[in-house]
Design a protein around this motif. Structure first.
Motif, PDB file in Angstrom:
ATOM      1  N   LEU A   1       0.703  -1.251   0.070  1.00 40.92           N
ATOM      2  CA  LEU A   1       0.062  -0.098   0.171  1.00 40.92           C
ATOM      3  C   LEU A   1       0.855   1.227  -0.120  1.00 40.92           C
ATOM      4  O   LEU A   1       0.654   2.359  -0.607  1.00 40.92           O
ATOM      5  CB  LEU A   1      -1.128   0.207   1.228  1.00 40.92           C
ATOM      6  CG  LEU A   1      -1.893  -1.140   1.040  1.00 40.92           C
ATOM      7  CD1 LEU A   1      -2.896  -1.095   2.665  1.00 40.92           C
ATOM      8  CD2 LEU A   1      -2.960  -0.600   0.024  1.00 40.92           C
ATOM      9  N   GLU A   2       1.839   1.455   0.819  1.00 42.82           N
ATOM     10  CA  GLU A   2       2.851   2.450   0.670  1.00 42.82           C
ATOM     11  C   GLU A   2       3.303   2.732  -0.635  1.00 42.82           C
ATOM     12  O   GLU A   2       3.425   3.687  -1.190  1.00 42.82           O
ATOM     13  CB  GLU A   2       3.999   2.182   1.726  1.00 42.82           C
ATOM     14  CG  GLU A   2       3.601   2.452   3.062  1.00 42.82           C
ATOM     15  CD  GLU A   2       4.465   2.196   4.280  1.00 42.82           C
ATOM     16  OE1 GLU A   2       4.468   2.815   5.394  1.00 42.82           O
ATOM     17  OE2 GLU A   2       5.568   1.445   3.757  1.00 42.82           O
ATOM     18  N   SER A   3       3.895   1.551  -1.331  1.00 42.38           N
ATOM     19  CA  SER A   3       4.539   1.629  -2.757  1.00 42.38           C
ATOM     20  C   SER A   3       3.339   2.190  -3.637  1.00 42.38           C
ATOM     21  O   SER A   3       3.702   3.027  -4.624  1.00 42.38           O
ATOM     22  CB  SER A   3       4.880   0.385  -3.034  1.00 42.38           C
ATOM     23  OG  SER A   3       5.278   0.376  -4.409  1.00 42.38           O
ATOM     24  N   VAL A   4       1.879   1.564  -3.578  1.00 41.55           N
ATOM     25  CA  VAL A   4       0.611   2.016  -4.636  1.00 41.55           C
ATOM     26  C   VAL A   4       0.377   3.414  -4.248  1.00 41.55           C
ATOM     27  O   VAL A   4       0.082   4.100  -5.208  1.00 41.55           O
ATOM     28  CB  VAL A   4      -0.194   1.004  -4.439  1.00 41.55           C
ATOM     29  CG1 VAL A   4      -1.343   1.287  -5.040  1.00 41.55           C
ATOM     30  CG2 VAL A   4       0.255  -0.273  -5.075  1.00 41.55           C
ATOM     31  N   LEU A   5       0.514   3.782  -3.062  1.00 39.58           N
ATOM     32  CA  LEU A   5      -0.190   5.105  -2.570  1.00 39.58           C
ATOM     33  C   LEU A   5       0.896   6.004  -2.350  1.00 39.58           C
ATOM     34  O   LEU A   5       0.527   7.217  -1.901  1.00 39.58           O
ATOM     35  CB  LEU A   5      -1.118   5.000  -1.436  1.00 39.58           C
ATOM     36  CG  LEU A   5      -2.191   3.804  -1.564  1.00 39.58           C
ATOM     37  CD1 LEU A   5      -2.796   4.042  -0.196  1.00 39.58           C
ATOM     38  CD2 LEU A   5      -3.254   4.529  -2.586  1.00 39.58           C
ATOM     39  N   ALA A   6       1.987   5.897  -2.876  1.00 44.83           N
ATOM     40  CA  ALA A   6       3.078   6.752  -2.518  1.00 44.83           C
ATOM     41  C   ALA A   6       2.906   8.438  -3.195  1.00 44.83           C
ATOM     42  O   ALA A   6       3.403   9.298  -2.549  1.00 44.83           O
ATOM     43  CB  ALA A   6       4.383   6.463  -3.233  1.00 44.83           C
ATOM     44  N   ASN A   7       2.079   8.433  -4.376  1.00 45.45           N
ATOM     45  CA  ASN A   7       2.035   9.762  -4.638  1.00 45.45           C
ATOM     46  C   ASN A   7       0.594  10.209  -4.797  1.00 45.45           C
ATOM     47  O   ASN A   7       0.118  11.228  -5.210  1.00 45.45           O
ATOM     48  CB  ASN A   7       2.422   9.588  -6.423  1.00 45.45           C
ATOM     49  CG  ASN A   7       3.918   9.266  -6.580  1.00 45.45           C
ATOM     50  OD1 ASN A   7       4.538   9.997  -5.648  1.00 45.45           O
ATOM     51  ND2 ASN A   7       3.957   8.540  -7.680  1.00 45.45           N
ATOM     52  N   GLU A   8       0.099   9.528  -3.624  1.00 45.36           N
ATOM     53  CA  GLU A   8      -1.420   9.774  -3.224  1.00 45.36           C
ATOM     54  C   GLU A   8      -1.769  10.559  -2.155  1.00 45.36           C
ATOM     55  O   GLU A   8      -0.860  10.473  -1.172  1.00 45.36           O
ATOM     56  CB  GLU A   8      -2.462   8.768  -3.402  1.00 45.36           C
ATOM     57  CG  GLU A   8      -2.368   7.689  -4.909  1.00 45.36           C
ATOM     58  CD  GLU A   8      -2.926   8.546  -5.606  1.00 45.36           C
ATOM     59  OE1 GLU A   8      -3.879   9.492  -5.330  1.00 45.36           O
ATOM     60  OE2 GLU A   8      -2.509   8.410  -6.786  1.00 45.36           O
ATOM     61  N   PRO A   9      -2.470  11.277  -1.821  1.00 45.11           N
ATOM     62  CA  PRO A   9      -2.802  12.184  -0.350  1.00 45.11           C
ATOM     63  C   PRO A   9      -3.515  11.128   0.552  1.00 45.11           C
ATOM     64  O   PRO A   9      -4.527  11.287   0.932  1.00 45.11           O
ATOM     65  CB  PRO A   9      -3.734  13.194  -0.790  1.00 45.11           C
ATOM     66  CG  PRO A   9      -4.517  12.630  -1.698  1.00 45.11           C
ATOM     67  CD  PRO A   9      -3.718  11.756  -2.821  1.00 45.11           C
ATOM     68  N   ALA A  10      -2.689   9.922   0.948  1.00 47.96           N
ATOM     69  CA  ALA A  10      -3.102   9.000   1.821  1.00 47.96           C
ATOM     70  C   ALA A  10      -1.864   8.539   2.859  1.00 47.96           C
ATOM     71  O   ALA A  10      -0.798   8.699   2.584  1.00 47.96           O
ATOM     72  CB  ALA A  10      -3.581   7.623   1.129  1.00 47.96           C
ATOM     73  N   VAL A  11      -2.249   8.320   4.039  1.00 55.83           N
ATOM     74  CA  VAL A  11      -1.674   7.761   4.876  1.00 55.83           C
ATOM     75  C   VAL A  11      -1.795   6.367   5.148  1.00 55.83           C
ATOM     76  O   VAL A  11      -2.759   5.943   5.583  1.00 55.83           O
ATOM     77  CB  VAL A  11      -1.586   8.440   6.176  1.00 55.83           C
ATOM     78  CG1 VAL A  11      -0.629   8.129   7.421  1.00 55.83           C
ATOM     79  CG2 VAL A  11      -1.363  10.090   6.081  1.00 55.83           C
ATOM     80  N   VAL A  12      -0.749   5.262   5.306  1.00 55.81           N
ATOM     81  CA  VAL A  12      -0.682   3.941   5.604  1.00 55.81           C
ATOM     82  C   VAL A  12      -0.205   3.653   6.931  1.00 55.81           C
ATOM     83  O   VAL A  12       1.068   4.283   6.971  1.00 55.81           O
ATOM     84  CB  VAL A  12      -0.243   3.152   4.568  1.00 55.81           C
ATOM     85  CG1 VAL A  12      -0.531   1.621   4.951  1.00 55.81           C
ATOM     86  CG2 VAL A  12      -0.889   3.520   3.071  1.00 55.81           C
ATOM     87  N   THR A  13      -1.012   3.398   7.846  1.00 55.81           N
ATOM     88  CA  THR A  13      -0.217   2.927   9.107  1.00 55.81           C
ATOM     89  C   THR A  13      -0.473   1.266   9.656  1.00 55.81           C
ATOM     90  O   THR A  13      -1.493   1.044   9.247  1.00 55.81           O
ATOM     91  CB  THR A  13      -0.791   4.072  10.280  1.00 55.81           C
ATOM     92  OG1 THR A  13      -2.036   3.766  10.335  1.00 55.81           O
ATOM     93  CG2 THR A  13      -0.351   5.326  10.108  1.00 55.81           C
TER      94      THR A  13
ATOM     95  N   PRO B   1      -6.985   9.183   4.357  1.00 53.01           N
ATOM     96  CA  PRO B   1      -6.781  10.330   3.611  1.00 53.01           C
ATOM     97  C   PRO B   1      -5.874  11.168   4.361  1.00 53.01           C
ATOM     98  O   PRO B   1      -5.961  11.397   5.595  1.00 53.01           O
ATOM     99  CB  PRO B   1      -8.004  10.949   3.233  1.00 53.01           C
ATOM    100  CG  PRO B   1      -8.940  10.467   4.225  1.00 53.01           C
ATOM    101  CD  PRO B   1      -8.739   9.508   4.771  1.00 53.01           C
ATOM    102  N   GLN B   2      -4.860  11.778   3.527  1.00 53.64           N
ATOM    103  CA  GLN B   2      -3.995  12.806   4.413  1.00 53.64           C
ATOM    104  C   GLN B   2      -4.640  14.237   4.691  1.00 53.64           C
ATOM    105  O   GLN B   2      -4.106  14.641   5.635  1.00 53.64           O
ATOM    106  CB  GLN B   2      -2.734  12.972   3.411  1.00 53.64           C
ATOM    107  CG  GLN B   2      -1.421  13.547   4.124  1.00 53.64           C
ATOM    108  CD  GLN B   2      -0.385  13.565   3.144  1.00 53.64           C
ATOM    109  OE1 GLN B   2      -0.360  13.702   1.788  1.00 53.64           O
ATOM    110  NE2 GLN B   2       0.803  13.308   3.778  1.00 53.64           N
ATOM    111  N   VAL B   3      -5.406  14.337   4.074  1.00 53.14           N
ATOM    112  CA  VAL B   3      -6.276  15.544   4.188  1.00 53.14           C
ATOM    113  C   VAL B   3      -6.734  15.782   5.725  1.00 53.14           C
ATOM    114  O   VAL B   3      -6.772  17.018   6.305  1.00 53.14           O
ATOM    115  CB  VAL B   3      -7.466  15.879   3.253  1.00 53.14           C
ATOM    116  CG1 VAL B   3      -8.354  17.077   3.594  1.00 53.14           C
ATOM    117  CG2 VAL B   3      -6.994  15.718   1.935  1.00 53.14           C
TER     118      VAL B   3
END
Length: 100
Positions: free
Chosen positions: A43-55, A65-67
Protein backbone atom coordinates in the motif's frame (compact mmCIF):
# COMPACT_ATOMS: atom_id res chain seq x y z
CA UNK A 1 -6.85 -5.35 0.80
CA UNK A 2 -9.44 -7.70 -0.63
CA UNK A 3 -6.72 -10.01 -2.02
CA UNK A 4 -5.01 -10.15 1.38
CA UNK A 5 -8.35 -10.86 3.06
CA UNK A 6 -9.04 -13.73 0.66
CA UNK A 7 -5.54 -15.13 1.23
CA UNK A 8 -5.60 -14.78 5.04
CA UNK A 9 -8.16 -16.80 6.99
CA UNK A 10 -9.45 -14.84 9.96
CA UNK A 11 -8.85 -11.41 8.44
CA UNK A 12 -11.44 -8.83 7.40
CA UNK A 13 -11.83 -5.30 6.11
CA UNK A 14 -13.60 -2.61 8.11
CA UNK A 15 -14.93 0.43 6.28
CA UNK A 16 -14.92 3.47 8.54
CA UNK A 17 -16.19 6.96 7.75
CA UNK A 18 -12.68 8.18 7.00
CA UNK A 19 -10.52 5.05 6.71
CA UNK A 20 -10.22 1.48 5.49
CA UNK A 21 -8.86 -0.95 8.07
CA UNK A 22 -7.56 -4.46 7.45
CA UNK A 23 -7.87 -6.57 10.62
CA UNK A 24 -5.94 -9.78 11.21
CA UNK A 25 -6.50 -10.44 14.93
CA UNK A 26 -8.34 -13.70 14.22
CA UNK A 27 -5.73 -14.98 11.74
CA UNK A 28 -2.76 -17.21 12.51
CA UNK A 29 -0.48 -14.82 14.47
CA UNK A 30 2.67 -15.42 12.43
CA UNK A 31 0.97 -15.52 9.04
CA UNK A 32 -1.25 -12.53 9.84
CA UNK A 33 1.74 -10.47 10.94
CA UNK A 34 3.66 -11.42 7.79
CA UNK A 35 0.67 -10.54 5.60
CA UNK A 36 0.24 -7.21 7.42
CA UNK A 37 3.85 -6.29 6.73
CA UNK A 38 3.49 -7.21 3.05
CA UNK A 39 0.20 -5.30 2.78
CA UNK A 40 1.73 -2.25 4.44
CA UNK A 41 4.68 -2.27 2.04
CA UNK A 42 2.39 -2.81 -0.96
CA UNK A 43 0.00 0.00 0.00
CA UNK A 44 2.84 2.42 0.75
CA UNK A 45 4.25 1.71 -2.69
CA UNK A 46 0.95 1.94 -4.56
CA UNK A 47 -0.19 5.07 -2.69
CA UNK A 48 3.19 6.83 -2.60
CA UNK A 49 1.99 9.71 -4.81
CA UNK A 50 -1.51 9.88 -3.38
CA UNK A 51 -2.80 12.00 -0.47
CA UNK A 52 -3.10 8.97 1.81
CA UNK A 53 -1.47 7.73 4.99
CA UNK A 54 -0.86 4.04 5.59
CA UNK A 55 -0.20 2.92 9.17
CA UNK A 56 0.20 -0.39 10.95
CA UNK A 57 -1.14 -0.94 14.43
CA UNK A 58 -1.75 -3.93 16.66
CA UNK A 59 -3.40 -6.47 14.32
CA UNK A 60 -4.40 -3.79 11.77
CA UNK A 61 -3.27 -1.95 8.66
CA UNK A 62 -5.12 1.33 8.12
CA UNK A 63 -5.40 3.70 5.16
CA UNK A 64 -6.67 7.25 5.70
CA UNK A 65 -6.80 10.35 3.54
CA UNK A 66 -3.94 12.70 4.34
CA UNK A 67 -6.33 15.68 4.27
CA UNK A 68 -7.44 14.90 7.83
CA UNK A 69 -4.13 16.22 9.10
CA UNK A 70 -5.12 19.71 7.89
CA UNK A 71 -8.40 19.69 9.81
CA UNK A 72 -6.74 21.33 12.81
CA UNK A 73 -6.32 24.42 10.57
CA UNK A 74 -9.51 24.14 8.54
CA UNK A 75 -12.14 24.06 11.28
CA UNK A 76 -10.84 27.04 13.31
CA UNK A 77 -10.73 29.08 10.09
CA UNK A 78 -14.29 28.12 9.23
CA UNK A 79 -15.39 29.05 12.75
CA UNK A 80 -13.64 32.42 12.54
CA UNK A 81 -15.18 33.05 9.13
CA UNK A 82 -18.65 32.25 10.52
CA UNK A 83 -18.13 34.60 13.49
CA UNK A 84 -16.86 37.36 11.19
CA UNK A 85 -19.85 36.94 8.85
CA UNK A 86 -22.25 36.98 11.82
CA UNK A 87 -20.96 40.23 13.32
CA UNK A 88 -23.17 42.55 11.20
CA UNK A 89 -26.19 40.40 12.08
CA UNK A 90 -25.36 40.50 15.78
CA UNK A 91 -24.89 44.26 15.82
CA UNK A 92 -28.11 44.88 13.83
CA UNK A 93 -30.21 44.31 16.95
CA UNK A 94 -28.15 46.63 19.17
CA UNK A 95 -29.86 49.93 19.93
CA UNK A 96 -27.72 52.91 19.22
CA UNK A 97 -27.49 55.92 21.49
CA UNK A 98 -28.59 59.46 20.64
CA UNK A 99 -26.77 61.10 17.76
CA UNK A 100 -25.93 57.80 16.03
Amino acid sequence: MQLYTEATDGSNIETKESALVWHHQDADPDFGSCQAKELLNHLESVLANEPAVVTRGQHIVEVKPQVQFLSFLYYPLVKLHWIYQSLPLLSAGVKQGPGN
